[in-house]
Scaffold this active site. Structure first.
Site, PDB file in Angstrom:
ATOM      1  N   ASP A  42       1.075  -1.074  -0.110  1.00 34.87           N
ATOM      2  CA  ASP A  42       0.124   0.444  -0.176  1.00 34.87           C
ATOM      3  C   ASP A  42       0.516   1.146  -0.255  1.00 34.87           C
ATOM      4  O   ASP A  42       1.910   1.286   0.927  1.00 34.87           O
ATOM      5  CB  ASP A  42      -1.065  -0.089   1.500  1.00 34.87           C
ATOM      6  CG  ASP A  42      -1.840   1.210   1.340  1.00 34.87           C
ATOM      7  OD1 ASP A  42      -3.329   1.484   0.894  1.00 34.87           O
ATOM      8  OD2 ASP A  42      -1.697   2.654   1.460  1.00 34.87           O
ATOM      9  N   TYR A  57       3.574   9.838   0.708  1.00 36.58           N
ATOM     10  CA  TYR A  57       4.330   9.429   1.219  1.00 36.58           C
ATOM     11  C   TYR A  57       5.741   9.478   1.511  1.00 36.58           C
ATOM     12  O   TYR A  57       6.749   9.430   1.701  1.00 36.58           O
ATOM     13  CB  TYR A  57       4.157   7.696   1.884  1.00 36.58           C
ATOM     14  CG  TYR A  57       3.042   7.243   1.495  1.00 36.58           C
ATOM     15  CD1 TYR A  57       1.890   8.386   1.840  1.00 36.58           C
ATOM     16  CD2 TYR A  57       2.230   5.683   1.732  1.00 36.58           C
ATOM     17  CE1 TYR A  57       1.026   8.030   2.454  1.00 36.58           C
ATOM     18  CE2 TYR A  57       1.575   5.478   1.753  1.00 36.58           C
ATOM     19  CZ  TYR A  57       0.490   6.345   2.221  1.00 36.58           C
ATOM     20  OH  TYR A  57      -0.910   5.791   2.877  1.00 36.58           O
ATOM     21  N   HIS A  60      -7.415   9.673  -2.558  1.00 32.30           N
ATOM     22  CA  HIS A  60      -6.779   9.866  -1.291  1.00 32.30           C
ATOM     23  C   HIS A  60      -7.807  10.821  -0.371  1.00 32.30           C
ATOM     24  O   HIS A  60      -8.019  10.168   0.755  1.00 32.30           O
ATOM     25  CB  HIS A  60      -5.383  10.397  -0.956  1.00 32.30           C
ATOM     26  CG  HIS A  60      -4.402  10.058  -0.156  1.00 32.30           C
ATOM     27  ND1 HIS A  60      -3.101  10.107  -0.132  1.00 32.30           N
ATOM     28  CD2 HIS A  60      -4.668   8.987   1.093  1.00 32.30           C
ATOM     29  CE1 HIS A  60      -2.148   9.734   1.055  1.00 32.30           C
ATOM     30  NE2 HIS A  60      -3.134   8.865   2.271  1.00 32.30           N
TER      31      HIS A  60
END
Length: 343
Positions: free
Chosen positions: A65, A70, A132
């Site tokens: 994931d 990130y 997201h």
């Protein structure tokens, strides 16, 4: 064919979410295209992502994931490449998720954002691509800053605010662009993250391809039963992030003062001792036994192996009832809190 697969997915999710002591829990959740392993390796705030992703694939993990936000998708991609080679796997053996960031909600930016993620990961397609957050922010060109994060222009002295997307894309418009990614073969399944039931209804009312997955914060302190049941009723699979609770938020000051929290909770510790398991294994099994996927972060080979074996036992009804009483509606990842003062 799509409708048939969706009905099949709903039936299987319903079976997986029935009484934990009366059924066998499947290790995958069927989606319209393929299936999603219930255990996934979360890459948020991961140290040495290349090494950990590679080790994960070599030791039985099949679900990675990731996300643009990130900031480590190139490293994750290298880890995927290393792991596939070392474990003698092919691309089709694994399931990879990524996410569309807030600054790319305008339909004209969705495909470019997806292609950038694919380039960084070194992949031809994603198994699952999620919106997201339901928060459209002003576009930031790749060449200016990537990933763009929350604040629009942190390089400007005194600047500490988000700027909403002046084109005001609706969720429906963004979703149509997500559907186009499926038609073009860039992604196999599409879904959302951090969506409540009202936002999901907006998508469902206008979609041609319904969301396959809703990824939300889920742990015994935030059980979100009503939202989980809503998703189940609509045939939407659920993935729970932060399945261990507050531990991942200590470093960034978002743990509500809980520290290790659930990992040291008396009830969780006693249940783990009862089953000769670790508290982390109990927390992960609580999630998967409820019928949803979980995506813990792992920081060592031992943790990878330990967490992967969290599916080799079942919690009984007494355990599940005891854990159910730990719900406090405590959300650790809350934009309404950490975005205060950002506009």
């Amino acid at each position: 064919k799509f409708v048939f697969l969706l009905i099949a997915a709903l039936i299987n999710i319903s079976i997986a979410m029935s009484s934990p002591s009366s059924c066998t829990i499947s290790n995958t959740i069927p989606l319209p295209s393929g299936s999603m392993p219930i255990l996934g390796l979360g890459c948020w705030k991961m140290d040495d992502a290349r090494k950990m992703v590679s080790l994960a694939l070599q030791n039985g993990w099949r679900h990675i994931d990731s996300a643009c936000d990130y900031g480590n998708e190139k490293e994750v991609g290298l880890g995927i490449s290393d792991g596939l080679k070392s474990a003698n796997l092919t691309r089709s053996d694994i399931f990879v998720t990524s996410k569309l960031w807030n600054t790319y909600h305008s339909p004209s930016n969705v495909e470019a954002a997806c292609r950038r993620t694919l380039e960084d990961l070194g992949l031809d397609y994603l198994d699952l691509y999620l919106i997201h957050f339901p928060i459209p922010l002003k576009f930031v060109p790749f060449e200016k800053r990537y990933p763009p994060e929350w604040i629009h222009d942190p390089d400007v002295e005194g600047e500490n605010r988000m700027i909403e997307d002046p084109t005001h894309p609706t969720i429906g418009e963004t979703w149509k662009a997500m559907e186009d990614l499926v038609r073009k073969g860039l992604v196999k399944n599409i879904g959302v993250a951090n969506f409540n039931s009202a936002l999901l209804l907006q998508v469902l009312q206008t979609s041609t391809i319904p969301p396959s997955v809703n990824q939300i914060e889920l742990h015994p302190r935030l059980q979100q039963d009503r939202l989980v049941e809503f998703c189940k009723g609509k045939g939407i699979a659920v993935t729970g992030f932060s399945p261990l609770g507050s531990t991942g938020y200590v470093q960034i000051g978002m743990d509500r003062g809980e520290g290790a929290g659930l990992l040291e909770n008396k009830d969780i510790v006693e249940i783990s001792q009862k089953h000769s398991k670790t508290p982390a294994q109990v927390l992960l099994r609580w999630g998967t036994q409820r019928g949803h996927a979980v995506i813990p972060k792992c920081s060592s080979l031992n943790r990878l192996i330990e967490n992967l074996s969290s599916t080799d036992f079942n919690l009984d009804d007494e355990d599940m009832e005891r854990i159910g009483k730990l719900d406090r509606n405590w959300r650790y990842n809350d934009p309404g809190v950490f975005c205060k003062g950002m506009g």
